[in-house]
Design a protein around this motif. Structure first.
Motif, PDB file in Angstrom:
ATOM      1  N   SER A 169      -1.336  32.857 -56.758  1.00 23.90           N
ATOM      2  CA  SER A 169      -0.695  31.821 -55.921  1.00 23.90           C
ATOM      3  C   SER A 169      -0.627  32.057 -54.448  1.00 23.90           C
ATOM      4  O   SER A 169       0.084  31.150 -53.493  1.00 23.90           O
ATOM      5  N   ASP A 170      -0.970  33.433 -54.213  1.00 22.72           N
ATOM      6  CA  ASP A 170      -1.117  33.688 -52.950  1.00 22.72           C
ATOM      7  C   ASP A 170      -2.204  32.793 -52.104  1.00 22.72           C
ATOM      8  O   ASP A 170      -3.176  33.151 -52.249  1.00 22.72           O
TER       9      ASP A 170
ATOM     10  N   LEU B 122     -13.694  33.064 -58.786  1.00 25.78           N
ATOM     11  CA  LEU B 122     -13.178  32.028 -59.346  1.00 25.78           C
ATOM     12  C   LEU B 122     -12.036  32.476 -60.063  1.00 25.78           C
ATOM     13  O   LEU B 122     -10.727  31.778 -60.276  1.00 25.78           O
ATOM     14  N   ASP B 123     -11.996  33.303 -60.903  1.00 20.67           N
ATOM     15  CA  ASP B 123     -10.711  33.834 -61.715  1.00 20.67           C
ATOM     16  C   ASP B 123      -9.645  34.449 -60.748  1.00 20.67           C
ATOM     17  O   ASP B 123      -8.490  33.986 -61.068  1.00 20.67           O
TER      18      ASP B 123
ATOM     19  N   PRO C 230      -2.487  32.864 -66.059  1.00 23.98           N
ATOM     20  CA  PRO C 230      -2.142  32.245 -64.595  1.00 23.98           C
ATOM     21  C   PRO C 230      -2.874  31.282 -64.058  1.00 23.98           C
ATOM     22  O   PRO C 230      -4.122  31.233 -64.127  1.00 23.98           O
ATOM     23  N   TYR C 231      -2.511  30.162 -63.479  1.00 19.97           N
ATOM     24  CA  TYR C 231      -3.060  29.031 -63.152  1.00 19.97           C
ATOM     25  C   TYR C 231      -2.500  28.566 -62.104  1.00 19.97           C
ATOM     26  O   TYR C 231      -1.345  27.507 -62.042  1.00 19.97           O
TER      27      TYR C 231
ATOM     28  N   GLU D 201       4.268  31.957 -60.365  1.00 20.35           N
ATOM     29  CA  GLU D 201       3.811  33.361 -60.419  1.00 20.35           C
ATOM     30  C   GLU D 201       3.897  33.793 -61.927  1.00 20.35           C
ATOM     31  O   GLU D 201       4.680  33.397 -62.915  1.00 20.35           O
ATOM     32  N   GLY D 202       2.471  34.117 -62.307  1.00 15.48           N
ATOM     33  CA  GLY D 202       2.492  34.427 -63.651  1.00 15.48           C
ATOM     34  C   GLY D 202       2.259  32.997 -64.501  1.00 15.48           C
ATOM     35  O   GLY D 202       1.529  32.475 -64.342  1.00 15.48           O
ATOM     36  N   LYS D 203       2.767  33.177 -65.865  1.00 20.00           N
ATOM     37  CA  LYS D 203       2.610  32.157 -66.803  1.00 20.00           C
ATOM     38  C   LYS D 203       3.647  31.397 -67.186  1.00 20.00           C
ATOM     39  O   LYS D 203       3.694  30.759 -68.135  1.00 20.00           O
ATOM     40  N   ARG D 204       4.610  31.050 -66.164  1.00 22.90           N
ATOM     41  CA  ARG D 204       5.727  30.417 -66.439  1.00 22.90           C
ATOM     42  C   ARG D 204       6.125  29.745 -64.936  1.00 22.90           C
ATOM     43  O   ARG D 204       6.312  30.589 -63.855  1.00 22.90           O
TER      44      ARG D 204
END
Lengths: 325, 480
Positions: free
Chosen positions: B414-415, B407-408, B116-117, B50-53
């Motif tokens: 992550s859902d 795409l973004d 976020p990836y 979730e998010g960037k971590r």
């Protein structure tokens, strides 16, 4: 001390020669349309961003001018640093160190076999000149001279490995063995050595035959025969011995062919030597490795000629060699 | 004894050895089951993204082959070395989203991301090496097999790791023999030297129906298709691209060119994977009448020589293929002859990659991509406008703000349900826009000697580095 002067002279010529050859290699590589970064990345190149490719190019100094790239390489070379092989991801010194021994083994064995067999067959052919034996030997030699080394190699694999199943088709050891054992190694050595020796032996054989024929006509041979010496003594002690001298020089001049022959033989027999690596380095546009191998091959040729000249002057002190008399 | 076609350049995961799995000597934080589901490996459990971590907790009691205990410092070191520009790691681009990897505690690893990836967990399959290990050497791993020896250009010998944290492999000694020539590999397989090997479909035929031999045909995500330059007058016309999609005979390509080992392709996400949109489909057989109707409706009228033209522009374009790749060459020939039947003149050019590189914005190209792991892989770069004109990614300069947005969104959340919806829509859009002409999906073919259980092939990646079916050898058990 004549030989000290010969060595000094040769070194004086060898240094600019090596510089010219390696610089030429850098210039050719720079002019080549192939992108070493793409070769390095392989299939990854398709999914690597142009920015990453540019960074790798910069890390390797490929964006620098040719003269600067060459000067850097030369400077590193003088400090004993041959750089990193890009295709094998290892230090160049390690790559060459691991493989040079296997190449020297094949080339050394082939050289000995080729000398022994070439001298024997050539002398025999000269002695029985125009017999069916002579025709068979010279005929084979001429055909062999025209046949490419890799083709002879493939033919040997087909006959001895595929059809007869006598010898392994390639590699250093059997696929299942984890260590290099001597009997296993020897079995794998037979075909590459035999093919390299055979493919390089034609000129030697024909040369020996011609010389021996020439010497057999000379007065001292006729004299020896007239004195009632045995035919074997005449042939080996008198004829062959005096025919051998010029042959030493030719031997040295033929080193480049042995080098190219070794490259092809190693490729055909998947022999893990340094010569086969040259092909891979060239295909992968692996500059650091290719530069070191080019240097090595040039040194081999120069050294081969030098040794031949030295041997010649030792054998016959009257000979003049390149500026030294 | 396994016979493999291509030898890795390096056995170091940092330099790109098998980052997607199949690295028998190394474990990643996570790994994939044969059906491509993620499961924890060196991590204790799969973390939430979730998010960037993202925070991973390491499994306890894992040691490297040399006996050293695994700590979070090793994990941080591995990723640092991949990201370090000076190391020239070929896989660095895959980790563009990772800003840094921290090790705040001995068993805690924190990934800090630039954005976020969602696919970050998929990327965590990368093998972990010990802290301070030499980048150019072969480091110790934690995997089920340990390296015994590697004779370059010949083979790698492995032994089972008796300290392995997971289920120990049944096969105690493993030899990976490299023989690049397909015929030589087939001969060595027939001679009984190999237990199993990978072979192209045509070389596999002789082993079919042989007693004691099993031929495995495994579907892959590896597709081939035509990449169009969209700024050009002919290939930029949607009607031309649609007509080509209708007239190519994919069924004939599969049976004749792939010797039956493959299937028709209609999009960049492989059938058989969770992310495939079954609505993006078509007919494997050509529909010439519909192709002609499409061209006529768009104003492409047949000329005297049978080639159509519109406003003085003939319906002709050049299709490039890498000259050394016989499969792509045969596909290009097939496309050209199929196109001719509806009056589109496709000129072929077999070139090397360096020449292709300079012409990609002007000429069409037979290209291949495909990954079964995550729909973000390569598709983001292939269809996002920010990659337009960049290398092999989007040379056709496809620009569609809706697709960019989708795409973004797919990458940023992550859902799983939301991602599936976004990628279904991406597949539909690029099919509607006919950005590519998808031709075929390949199958990988293997020959295995003897009876084994544990051979459970899933959809394979294009890369042979993962070992494909042969990479699952850890699970093989003699069937008795």
């Amino acid at each position: 001390m004549t030989w000290v002067r010969i060595v000094a002279w040769r070194l004086a010529f060898a240094v600019p020669l090596l510089l010219a050859v390696t610089f030429g290699m850098f210039a050719l590589a720079k002019a080549s349309p192939f992108d070493p970064v793409r070769q390095y990345l392989g299939e990854r190149a398709m999914v690597a961003s142009p920015q990453i490719m540019a960074e790798i190019r910069a890390n390797w100094g490929l964006d620098r001018p040719l003269a600067e790239q060459y000067a850097t390489w030369l400077g590193n070379l003088l400090t004993g640093d041959l750089g990193e092989s890009r295709s094998l991801r290892l230090p160049v010194a390690q790559v060459i160190g691991e493989r040079l021994g296997w190449t020297l083994l094949v080339v050394g064995c082939a050289l000995v076999l080729m000398l022994v067999a070439g001298l024997a067959a050539g002398t025999l052919a000269a002695w029985r000149r125009d017999s069916w034996l002579d025709r068979l030997v010279t005929g084979t030699a001429y055909t062999n001279e025209a046949a490419p080394v890799f083709w002879v190699g493939l033919l040997a694999i087909w006959v001895f490995s595929v059809t007869l199943g006598l010898l392994p088709a390639g590699g250093l050891t059997d696929a299942a063995s984890a260590t290099v054992t001597l009997p296993d190694l020897l079995r794998h050595l037979v075909l590459p050595v035999a093919v390299l020796a055979f493919s390089q032996s034609s000129w030697l054989l024909l040369f020996v035959r011609e010389s021996v024929i020439g010497v057999l006509r000379e007065d001292f041979v006729t004299g020896a025969r007239a004195r009632g010496l045995r035919e074997r003594t005449v042939l080996l002690r008198h004829a062959l011995r005096s025919a051998l001298l010029p042959f030493v020089t030719i031997m040295g001049a033929r080193v480049p062919e042995l080098v190219t022959g070794a490259i092809l033989v190693e490729a055909v027999f998947s022999w893990p030597g340094v010569a086969g690596t040259t092909i891979k380095a060239a295909l992968a546009v692996d500059f650091p490795l290719l530069a070191a191998l080019t240097l090595l091959a040039t040194v081999a040729v120069v050294a081969g000629n030098l040794l031949a000249d030295l041997a010649y002057t030792l054998a016959d002190p009257r000979v003049r060699v390149l500026g030294v008399s | 004894m396994l016979g493999l076609g291509s030898e890795p350049d390096s056995l170091n995961p940092v330099l790109g050895y098998a980052p997607d799995g199949g690295a028998l000597m190394f474990d990643g934080l996570v790994r994939r089951t044969p059906d491509l589901k993620l499961e924890p490996a060196l991590a204790e459990s799969l973390p939430e993204v979730e998010g960037k971590r993202v925070t991973f907790t390491l499994r306890q009691g894992v040691t490297f082959h040399d006996g050293k205990a695994l700590t979070s410092a090793d994990v941080a070191y591995t990723y640092e070395q991949v990201l370090k520009v000076a190391n020239n790691s070929p896989i660095r681009g895959d980790y563009a989203a990772v800003e840094k990897v921290e090790a705040p505690g001995p068993r805690t690893v924190v990934f800090r991301l630039r954005y976020p990836y969602a696919p970050i967990l998929q990327r965590a399959t990368l093998g972990i090496v010990p802290e301070g290990s030499d980048v150019s050497g072969t480091p110790a791993g934690t995997g089920p097999y340990a390296l015994v020896s590697w004779s370059k250009g010949d083979k790698i010998t492995l032994r089972a790791n008796d300290r392995y944290w997971g289920a120990a492999p049944e096969i105690k000694k493993l030899v990976l023999a490299y023989t690049s020539d397909d015929n030589a590999r087939a001969t060595r397989m027939a001679a009984g030297e190999f237990t199993a090997t990978e072979l192209p479909p045509k070389a596999v035929a002789r082993f079919k129906g042989q007693p004691g031999m099993t031929v495995h045909e495994v579907p892959t995500a590896d597709y081939r298709g035509v990449m169009f330059p969209l700024d050009q007058p002919v290939t930029g016309d949607l009607a031309i691209r649609k007509a080509l999609g209708l007239v190519v005979d994919r069924a004939a390509m599969v049976s004749a060119i792939l010797a039956g080992s493959g299937g028709p392709a209609f999009g960049p996400v492989a059938p058989g994977t969770d992310w495939h949109n079954p609505a993006v489909n078509g007919s494997a057989a050509p529909d010439r009448a519909k192709a002609v109707a499409t061209l006529e409706a768009a104003g492409w009228k047949a000329g005297a020589d049978g080639i159509r033209a519109k406003g003085g522009t003939p319906a002709a374009f050049t299709l490039m293929y890498p000259a050394g790749d016989s499969l792509r060459k045969e596909l290009a020939l097939a496309v050209a002859s199929d196109a001719k039947q509806v009056g589109i003149d496709v000129r072929l050019a077999g070139l090397d990659w360096d020449a292709i590189d300079r012409r990609m914005s002007k000429d069409a190209l037979i290209m291949g991509f495909g990954s079964p792991y995550d729909p973000d892989y390569t598709n983001y770069e292939l269809f996002h406008s920010s990659f337009a004109g960049q290398g092999y990614f989007n040379p056709g300069r496809y620009r569609n703000p809706d697709v960019d947005r989708l795409l973004d969104a797919g990458r940023g959340t992550s859902d799983r349900a939301a991602r599936k919806k976004a990628y279904d829509e991406v597949q539909r859009r690029i099919s509607d826009d006919a950005v590519w002409l998808y031709l075929v999906y390949l199958k990988h073919t293997y020959v295995v000697r003897g009876d084994w259980s544990g051979l459970t092939p899933g959809v394979e990646a294009h890369e042979h580095a993962t070992g494909g079916l042969l990479g699952t050898v850890v699970n093989w058990k003699p069937a008795s």
